[in-house]
Scaffold this active site. Structure first.
Site, PDB file in Angstrom:
ATOM      1  N   SER A 119     -17.325 -16.200  51.409  1.00  0.00           N
ATOM      2  CA  SER A 119     -18.134 -16.731  50.284  1.00  0.00           C
ATOM      3  C   SER A 119     -19.422 -17.219  51.033  1.00  0.00           C
ATOM      4  O   SER A 119     -19.293 -18.237  51.970  1.00  0.00           O
ATOM      5  CB  SER A 119     -17.329 -17.676  49.354  1.00  0.00           C
ATOM      6  OG  SER A 119     -18.311 -18.181  48.666  1.00  0.00           O
ATOM      7  N   LEU A 120     -20.448 -17.282  50.132  1.00  0.00           N
ATOM      8  CA  LEU A 120     -21.846 -17.642  50.441  1.00  0.00           C
ATOM      9  C   LEU A 120     -21.879 -19.205  49.882  1.00  0.00           C
ATOM     10  O   LEU A 120     -22.975 -19.969  49.982  1.00  0.00           O
ATOM     11  CB  LEU A 120     -22.950 -16.843  50.245  1.00  0.00           C
ATOM     12  CG  LEU A 120     -22.939 -15.598  51.173  1.00  0.00           C
ATOM     13  CD1 LEU A 120     -24.134 -14.484  50.474  1.00  0.00           C
ATOM     14  CD2 LEU A 120     -23.217 -15.941  52.439  1.00  0.00           C
ATOM     15  N   THR A 173     -13.909 -17.584  41.143  1.00  0.00           N
ATOM     16  CA  THR A 173     -14.236 -16.038  41.272  1.00  0.00           C
ATOM     17  C   THR A 173     -13.019 -14.875  41.185  1.00  0.00           C
ATOM     18  O   THR A 173     -11.856 -15.452  41.057  1.00  0.00           O
ATOM     19  CB  THR A 173     -15.119 -15.829  42.741  1.00  0.00           C
ATOM     20  OG1 THR A 173     -15.791 -14.597  42.630  1.00  0.00           O
ATOM     21  CG2 THR A 173     -14.153 -16.093  43.874  1.00  0.00           C
ATOM     22  N   LYS A 178     -11.091 -15.553  37.055  1.00  0.00           N
ATOM     23  CA  LYS A 178     -11.851 -15.786  36.018  1.00  0.00           C
ATOM     24  C   LYS A 178     -11.285 -16.014  34.547  1.00  0.00           C
ATOM     25  O   LYS A 178     -11.935 -16.727  33.712  1.00  0.00           O
ATOM     26  CB  LYS A 178     -13.507 -15.162  35.988  1.00  0.00           C
ATOM     27  CG  LYS A 178     -14.207 -15.263  37.231  1.00  0.00           C
ATOM     28  CD  LYS A 178     -15.526 -14.825  37.055  1.00  0.00           C
ATOM     29  CE  LYS A 178     -16.274 -14.746  38.570  1.00  0.00           C
ATOM     30  NZ  LYS A 178     -17.658 -14.167  38.133  1.00  0.00           N
ATOM     31  N   ASP A 182     -22.475 -17.657  35.079  1.00  0.00           N
ATOM     32  CA  ASP A 182     -23.023 -16.143  35.437  1.00  0.00           C
ATOM     33  C   ASP A 182     -24.068 -15.597  34.355  1.00  0.00           C
ATOM     34  O   ASP A 182     -25.034 -15.030  34.520  1.00  0.00           O
ATOM     35  CB  ASP A 182     -21.963 -15.148  35.670  1.00  0.00           C
ATOM     36  CG  ASP A 182     -21.113 -15.467  36.772  1.00  0.00           C
ATOM     37  OD1 ASP A 182     -21.493 -15.693  37.957  1.00  0.00           O
ATOM     38  OD2 ASP A 182     -19.945 -15.032  36.744  1.00  0.00           O
ATOM     39  N   ASN A 229     -20.884   2.094  30.104  1.00  0.00           N
ATOM     40  CA  ASN A 229     -20.062   2.082  31.535  1.00  0.00           C
ATOM     41  C   ASN A 229     -19.499   3.397  31.536  1.00  0.00           C
ATOM     42  O   ASN A 229     -19.298   4.335  30.844  1.00  0.00           O
ATOM     43  CB  ASN A 229     -19.162   0.908  30.753  1.00  0.00           C
ATOM     44  CG  ASN A 229     -18.109   0.527  31.962  1.00  0.00           C
ATOM     45  OD1 ASN A 229     -18.559   0.037  32.778  1.00  0.00           O
ATOM     46  ND2 ASN A 229     -16.897   0.494  31.476  1.00  0.00           N
TER      47      ASN A 229
HETATM   48  P1  NAP Z   1     -15.366  -5.581  37.709  1.00  0.00           P
HETATM   49  O1  NAP Z   1     -15.079  -6.661  36.609  1.00  0.00           O
HETATM   50  O2  NAP Z   1     -14.377  -5.201  38.642  1.00  0.00           O
HETATM   51  O3  NAP Z   1     -16.224  -4.422  37.170  1.00  0.00           O
HETATM   52  C1  NAP Z   1     -16.626  -3.458  37.802  1.00  0.00           C
HETATM   53  C2  NAP Z   1     -17.554  -2.710  36.974  1.00  0.00           C
HETATM   54  O4  NAP Z   1     -18.103  -1.547  37.836  1.00  0.00           O
HETATM   55  C3  NAP Z   1     -16.908  -1.824  35.700  1.00  0.00           C
HETATM   56  O5  NAP Z   1     -18.049  -1.674  35.004  1.00  0.00           O
HETATM   57  C4  NAP Z   1     -16.459  -0.520  36.511  1.00  0.00           C
HETATM   58  O6  NAP Z   1     -16.637   0.384  35.386  1.00  0.00           O
HETATM   59  C5  NAP Z   1     -18.012  -0.179  37.311  1.00  0.00           C
HETATM   60  N1  NAP Z   1     -17.536   0.617  38.278  1.00  0.00           N
HETATM   61  C6  NAP Z   1     -16.840   0.478  39.467  1.00  0.00           C
HETATM   62  N2  NAP Z   1     -16.930   1.557  40.311  1.00  0.00           N
HETATM   63  C7  NAP Z   1     -17.721   2.442  39.578  1.00  0.00           C
HETATM   64  C8  NAP Z   1     -18.224   3.866  39.957  1.00  0.00           C
HETATM   65  N3  NAP Z   1     -17.838   4.349  41.001  1.00  0.00           N
HETATM   66  N4  NAP Z   1     -19.088   4.507  39.122  1.00  0.00           N
HETATM   67  C9  NAP Z   1     -19.511   3.862  37.938  1.00  0.00           C
HETATM   68  N5  NAP Z   1     -18.952   2.731  37.526  1.00  0.00           N
HETATM   69  C10 NAP Z   1     -18.460   2.059  38.411  1.00  0.00           C
HETATM   70  O7  NAP Z   1     -16.318  -6.573  38.803  1.00  0.00           O
HETATM   71  P2  NAP Z   1     -17.523  -7.528  38.311  1.00  0.00           P
HETATM   72  O8  NAP Z   1     -16.875  -8.985  38.518  1.00  0.00           O
HETATM   73  O9  NAP Z   1     -17.940  -7.122  36.915  1.00  0.00           O
HETATM   74  O10 NAP Z   1     -18.487  -7.419  39.495  1.00  0.00           O
HETATM   75  C11 NAP Z   1     -19.422  -6.246  39.586  1.00  0.00           C
HETATM   76  C12 NAP Z   1     -20.627  -6.376  40.659  1.00  0.00           C
HETATM   77  O11 NAP Z   1     -21.192  -7.216  40.190  1.00  0.00           O
HETATM   78  C13 NAP Z   1     -19.985  -6.492  41.819  1.00  0.00           C
HETATM   79  O12 NAP Z   1     -20.651  -6.046  42.869  1.00  0.00           O
HETATM   80  C14 NAP Z   1     -19.818  -8.174  42.182  1.00  0.00           C
HETATM   81  O13 NAP Z   1     -20.171  -8.535  43.573  1.00  0.00           O
HETATM   82  C15 NAP Z   1     -21.582  -8.445  41.318  1.00  0.00           C
HETATM   83  N6  NAP Z   1     -21.681  -9.721  40.910  1.00  0.00           N
HETATM   84  C16 NAP Z   1     -22.470 -10.370  41.120  1.00  0.00           C
HETATM   85  C17 NAP Z   1     -22.483 -11.668  40.772  1.00  0.00           C
HETATM   86  C18 NAP Z   1     -23.951 -12.388  41.255  1.00  0.00           C
HETATM   87  O14 NAP Z   1     -24.043 -13.644  41.232  1.00  0.00           O
HETATM   88  N7  NAP Z   1     -24.983 -11.823  41.932  1.00  0.00           N
HETATM   89  C19 NAP Z   1     -22.014 -12.350  39.978  1.00  0.00           C
HETATM   90  C20 NAP Z   1     -20.517 -11.438  39.563  1.00  0.00           C
HETATM   91  C21 NAP Z   1     -20.487 -10.332  40.021  1.00  0.00           C
HETATM   92  P3  NAP Z   1     -15.202   0.897  34.703  1.00  0.00           P
HETATM   93  O15 NAP Z   1     -14.845  -0.199  33.672  1.00  0.00           O
HETATM   94  O16 NAP Z   1     -15.189   2.410  34.256  1.00  0.00           O
HETATM   95  O17 NAP Z   1     -14.099   0.598  35.864  1.00  0.00           O
END
Ligand code: NAP
Length: 265
Positions: free
Chosen positions: A14-15, A61, A65, A100, A146
């Site tokens: 974690s950062l 995280t 959540k 977020d 999605n």
């Molecule tokens: P999550 O709840 O596991 O959701 C993952 C999402 O990615 C789902 O919509 C999933 O689709 C989709 N996905 C995964 N593999 C895929 C593929 N090969 N092709 C197309 N869609 C795909 O994860 P999350 O918490 O939402 O996080 C998503 C990303 O956002 C991560 O990389 C995380 O690090 C980033 N994030 C960043 C911040 C920030 O502050 N910058 C904050 C939160 C999250 P399905 O529903 O079809 O599985």
């Protein structure tokens, strides 16, 4: 000394600790930010334990959540999103927030993006939910695309002015959009993009929630056509800024937190 922290599993990379501790130093706060890694089924009990121990605030995280909703009183937005990433222990019961959403809006505003018109949100997981609510609450029309289309429809049913789609609708959606957000994990650690480059255009603002790498293929493709680009570090930064401001009631030293984050990426 105040103790703040993060629960997640895993949390070792974690950062958040360097980002928050840089802020404490700049603000002259006697505080520490530590990480905790409870078992995957122990999110709610970890929050209860933190309250007992006098922890002042927690970030939350993956995978906790949703689970911690059982241990807090969520504010209206966190309840609608169905996920908490920030817990404030100054109230009884502790209050749960979702920063977020605020992080998304502040990251875009920081880049002078006008939150008007239509946003395409790719992804309907945890990040997609927060982003979709945030942009809808700003008054935008939200098109959620999605891979698993049922998830997009389910989320769209909860979000005002939103419609759910499969990824095969992106060729119809992106050319007409004002804002595009990648809220999938596609591009994390890999040079791939969830949105074909030929759909992007110069009037778009593109936010990628993925922050590793900082410059994703999506952002490179967007910059190449003259779109405004906002990397995922900005979103990470501003969710932390919003949490810190909740906990301390102080204005966060945004530039110092940004530097602390980026020097570790
Ligand atoms: P999550 O709840 O596991 O959701 C993952 C999402 O990615 C789902 O919509 C999933 O689709 C989709 N996905 C995964 N593999 C895929 C593929 N090969 N092709 C197309 N869609 C795909 O994860 P999350 O918490 O939402 O996080 C998503 C990303 O956002 C991560 O990389 C995380 O690090 C980033 N994030 C960043 C911040 C920030 O502050 N910058 C904050 C939160 C999250 P399905 O529903 O079809 O599985």
């Amino acid at each position: 000394m105040d103790v703040f922290g993060l629960i997640g599993n895993p949390v070792e990379h974690s950062l958040s600790p360097p980002m928050h501790e840089a802020a404490y130093e700049a603000l002259g706060l006697d505080a520490r930010y530590v990480t905790f890694e409870p078992d995957a089924d122990a999110g709610a009990s970890a929050v209860a334990a933190a309250e007992t121990l006098g922890v002042a605030g927690l970030n939350v995280t993956i995978p906790f959540k949703q689970d911690v909703l059982a241990a807090v009183e969520p504010d209206d937005l966190a309840a609608r999103i169905g996920a908490v990433n920030t817990v404030d222990f100054s109230t009884t019961p502790p209050t749960g927030y979702n920063t977020d959403a605020a992080g998304t809006v502040r990251a875009l505003r920081r880049h002078d993006v006008v939150l008007d018109g239509t946003a395409v949100v790719v992804g309907a997981g945890g990040a997609g939910r927060a982003v979709a609510f945030a942009l809808a609450d700003e008054g935008m029309t939200v098109e959620i695309a999605n891979r698993t289309v049922e998830r997009a429809h389910d989320l769209a049913a909860d979000v005002p002015r939103a419609t759910g789609h499969g990824l095969d609708d992106l060729p119809d959606l992106v050319p007409a959009a004002d804002v595009l957000v990648n809220a999938t994990s596609v591009g994390m650690g890999e040079d791939i993009t969830p949105v074909p480059a030929d759909l992007l255009h110069g009037d778009l603002a593109v936010l990628d929630a993925v922050y590793d790498p900082v410059e994703t293929r999506l952002l490179r493709d967007a910059a190449a056509v003259g779109a405004t680009t906002v990397d995922g570090v900005w979103m990470l930064l501003f969710q932390g800024v919003a949490a810190l401001e909740r906990w301390t009631g102080r204005d966060a030293p945004v530039e110092i937190m940004n530097e602390a984050l980026r020097e570790r990426l």
